[in-house]
Design a protein around this motif. Structure first.
Motif, PDB file in Angstrom:
ATOM      1  N   TYR A 114      -3.480   6.720  -5.657  1.00  0.00           N
ATOM      2  CA  TYR A 114      -4.296   6.985  -4.480  1.00  0.00           C
ATOM      3  C   TYR A 114      -5.664   6.308  -4.526  1.00  0.00           C
ATOM      4  O   TYR A 114      -6.365   6.272  -3.509  1.00  0.00           O
ATOM      5  N   SER A 115      -6.038   5.788  -5.678  1.00  0.00           N
ATOM      6  CA  SER A 115      -7.373   5.194  -5.801  1.00  0.00           C
ATOM      7  C   SER A 115      -7.420   3.761  -5.285  1.00  0.00           C
ATOM      8  O   SER A 115      -8.499   3.221  -5.061  1.00  0.00           O
ATOM      9  N   SER A 143      -5.484   0.720   8.351  1.00  0.00           N
ATOM     10  CA  SER A 143      -6.117   0.675   7.022  1.00  0.00           C
ATOM     11  C   SER A 143      -7.008   1.893   6.818  1.00  0.00           C
ATOM     12  O   SER A 143      -6.981   2.541   5.764  1.00  0.00           O
ATOM     13  N   SER A 155      -7.654   0.680  -2.946  1.00  0.00           N
ATOM     14  CA  SER A 155      -8.181   0.504  -1.592  1.00  0.00           C
ATOM     15  C   SER A 155      -7.117  -0.116  -0.698  1.00  0.00           C
ATOM     16  O   SER A 155      -6.277  -0.898  -1.136  1.00  0.00           O
ATOM     17  N   VAL A 156      -7.176   0.231   0.576  1.00  0.00           N
ATOM     18  CA  VAL A 156      -6.215  -0.265   1.558  1.00  0.00           C
ATOM     19  C   VAL A 156      -6.970  -1.154   2.545  1.00  0.00           C
ATOM     20  O   VAL A 156      -7.803  -0.682   3.312  1.00  0.00           O
ATOM     21  N   LYS A 184      -7.305   9.286   0.070  1.00  0.00           N
ATOM     22  CA  LYS A 184      -8.343  10.163  -0.475  1.00  0.00           C
ATOM     23  C   LYS A 184      -7.914  11.626  -0.369  1.00  0.00           C
ATOM     24  O   LYS A 184      -8.112  12.412  -1.305  1.00  0.00           O
ATOM     25  N   SER A 212       0.827  -1.211   0.000  1.00  0.00           N
ATOM     26  CA  SER A 212       0.000   0.000   0.000  1.00  0.00           C
ATOM     27  C   SER A 212       0.857   1.254   0.000  1.00  0.00           C
ATOM     28  O   SER A 212       0.560   2.235  -0.691  1.00  0.00           O
ATOM     29  N   SER A 219      -6.410   4.760   4.059  1.00  0.00           N
ATOM     30  CA  SER A 219      -7.464   5.035   3.071  1.00  0.00           C
ATOM     31  C   SER A 219      -7.841   6.510   3.095  1.00  0.00           C
ATOM     32  O   SER A 219      -7.980   7.160   2.053  1.00  0.00           O
ATOM     33  N   SER A 220      -8.009   7.046   4.312  1.00  0.00           N
ATOM     34  CA  SER A 220      -8.335   8.469   4.436  1.00  0.00           C
ATOM     35  C   SER A 220      -7.207   9.335   3.883  1.00  0.00           C
ATOM     36  O   SER A 220      -7.457  10.328   3.182  1.00  0.00           O
TER      37      SER A 220
END
Length: 522
Positions: free
Chosen positions: A233-234, A249, A236-237, A257, A224, A253-254
């Motif tokens: 950045y797209s 995670s 998913s983690v 974004k 990741s 993810s935050s």
């Protein structure tokens, strides 16, 4: 569950199992020593009972022999055997006492049986002693029958049976101890196997949990982070694993974004900035083009003006010279006026020539007539044209270089004139030949120039504050003309403070041709 809690539980359980294994090992050692000690006591008691039985038979045989054939040693053998028996009984009692201390009151029966045996021994000894009270051998049938009855009844039946009972109990105790020890060892072995098995299971479980809770999430975390580093950045983690990694995670993810939004905003700003920069660059380039065109036009204009001024000035000089040749027909005032006109025209013509030289160099139109020549000759010619004394320092051998003789002599003469105007009365020229360059140094003993004046000395029409009395003749174009001619030769001009005061001007020329002619226009 958090990985710290999970592995804390695993660690506590494994430590507990290892502690139990250590305690069981110590307990087994202590128990083994206990079993060994008890077995040793039982065997020692058994051996003492055998000695007691053997000595009793020897004592009773000795008494029988004494009754039948009489005492031969005064009863010393019987007394010695009696003492041994008492010592053995005391030893047996001591062993039984130690057994009571080890196992409790279970061994009291052995002690009571020993007391019975000791009483029986005493009663048999008393009976035998009463038979032998006469001191003479037994000679009656009645005494023989009584002795036989004593041996068969008291000794063979009662005493022997009790001793056999004691021996059987000791053997039974040894076997019981050995059986209990074997049973304990079997139990101990089972416990060790159980603890080792539980420890192995916990270790395997810990490794599996570590792989699932930590190792795999760390691998996913690394991937990741690589994706974030590559600006993906797209993606998913989802790290999985323990609670810490699941929380991480969400954080990643935050952050992805946020970075994606920031990257989009930055890309938009970059595009706007590129458009603005492109517009400003185009405007700046347009201004630069205009400035360059204006500068080129200025240079060309200066060259054209200087060139065009030479013709009328030449005419003025020619006409004034012709007129002055007939000065005898002119009045004195007219002659003086014409002389001043001629001198002003000469001065103006010199300025125009200097301006034309500088303008042609700046426009790339200064043409040099290069020839391989001895620089010493150029210096001698310039000094000969100079109306003052100059000290010359030249090498003995020729110093040759491809130069424009006229232009270089003009430069040396201009430097000499500049030294006379702004320096002192002592002027020196030093010629030095290096590996790649030739240096011509003009040194004066005047007040010199300040640092700020040195930085502006090559500007057109600049005159230093140290001009001497006749410095009004200067045009402020001497050093710019010298710089233009020297740089056209591919050389440099530098100003330095002389060691004894004054100014040193160093002209450095290349020994080999490296100038590229930009234009051949005159």
């Amino acid at each position: 569950m958090r990985s710290t809690t999970l592995f804390g539980i695993y660690a506590a359980v494994i430590i507990g199992l290892l502690g139990s294994l250590a305690w069981l090992t110590l307990y087994s050692l202590e128990k083994s020593r206990w079993w060994d000690a008890r077995t040793q006591l039982a065997q020692e008691s058994y051996g003492l009972h055998l000695q007691l039985e053997a000595n009793l038979y020897r004592l009773f045989k000795q008494h029988g022999d004494a009754l039948l054939i009489g005492e031969r040693d005064g009863g010393e053998a019987e007394a010695e055997l009696q003492t041994k028996i008492e010592v053995i009984i005391a030893d047996i009692r001591n062993v039984i006492g130690r057994e009571i201390q080890m196992v409790g009151e279970e061994e009291i029966e052995e002690l009571e049986l020993l007391d019975d045996i000791e009483e029986d021994i005493g009663s048999v000894n008393a009976a035998i002693t009463s038979l032998a009270a006469t001191g003479d051998p037994i000679d009656t049938l009645v005494q023989i029958e009584r002795l036989a009855a004593l041996l068969d009844g008291e000794i063979d039946i009662i005493l022997d049976r009790k001793i056999e009972t004691a021996l059987e109990e000791e053997l039974e105790e040894v076997e019981e101890v050995l059986a209990e020890a074997a049973k304990f060892r079997a139990w101990n072995r089972q416990m060790v196997y159980a603890i080792l098995g539980a420890t192995v299971i916990m270790l395997v479980g810990g490794l599996l949990s570590f792989n699932r809770q930590i190792r795999k999430p760390i691998i996913r975390l690394q991937k990741s982070i690589e994706q974030l580093r590559e600006a993906n950045y797209s993606a998913s983690v989802a790290l999985g694993g323990s609670r810490e990694f699941r929380d991480l995670s969400g954080v990643l993810s935050s952050m992805g974004k946020s970075l994606a939004a920031r990257e989009a905003s930055r890309e938009e700003q970059r595009k706007k900035l590129e458009a603005t920069v492109a517009a400003r660059t185009a405007e700046l380039q347009n201004l630069i083009d205009k400035l360059e065109m204006g500068e080129e036009n200025r240079k060309q204009l200066m060259a054209d003006i200087s060139h065009e001024l030479r013709t009328p000035l030449a005419i003025i000089l020619g006409e004034t010279d012709v007129t002055l040749r007939t000065a005898d027909t002119l009045s004195e005032d007219v002659s003086d006026a014409l002389a001043r006109i001629r001198d002003s025209a000469k001065h103006t013509n010199q300025i125009v020539d200097d301006m034309l030289t500088v303008a042609r160099y700046e426009a790339g139109q200064l043409r040099l007539d290069r020839k391989e020549i001895d620089i010493r000759k150029i210096i001698r010619d310039a000094v000969a044209m100079f109306p003052g004394a100059v000290e010359i320092t030249n090498p003995d051998n020729p110093v040759r270089a491809p130069v424009d003789e006229v232009r270089l002599r003009q430069s040396v003469l201009a430097l000499l004139q500049n030294a006379r105007r702004y320096g002192g009365p002592s002027i020196k020229i030093v010629l030095q030949e290096g590996k790649n360059n030739i240096d011509i140094s003009i040194v004066d003993d005047g007040p010199g120039l300040s640092t700020s004046e040195k930085s502006r000395a090559f500007d057109r029409f600049f005159r230093g504050s140290n001009a001497s009395g006749d410095g009004g003749e200067g045009t402020g174009l001497g050093l710019p003309v010298v710089k233009s001619i020297v740089q056209a030769h591919g050389g440099t001009v530098a100003l330095e403070d002389a060691e004894t005061g004054g100014l040193r001007v160093i002209v450095s020329l290349p020994k080999k041709l490296r100038m590229k002619v930009v234009s051949a226009k005159a």
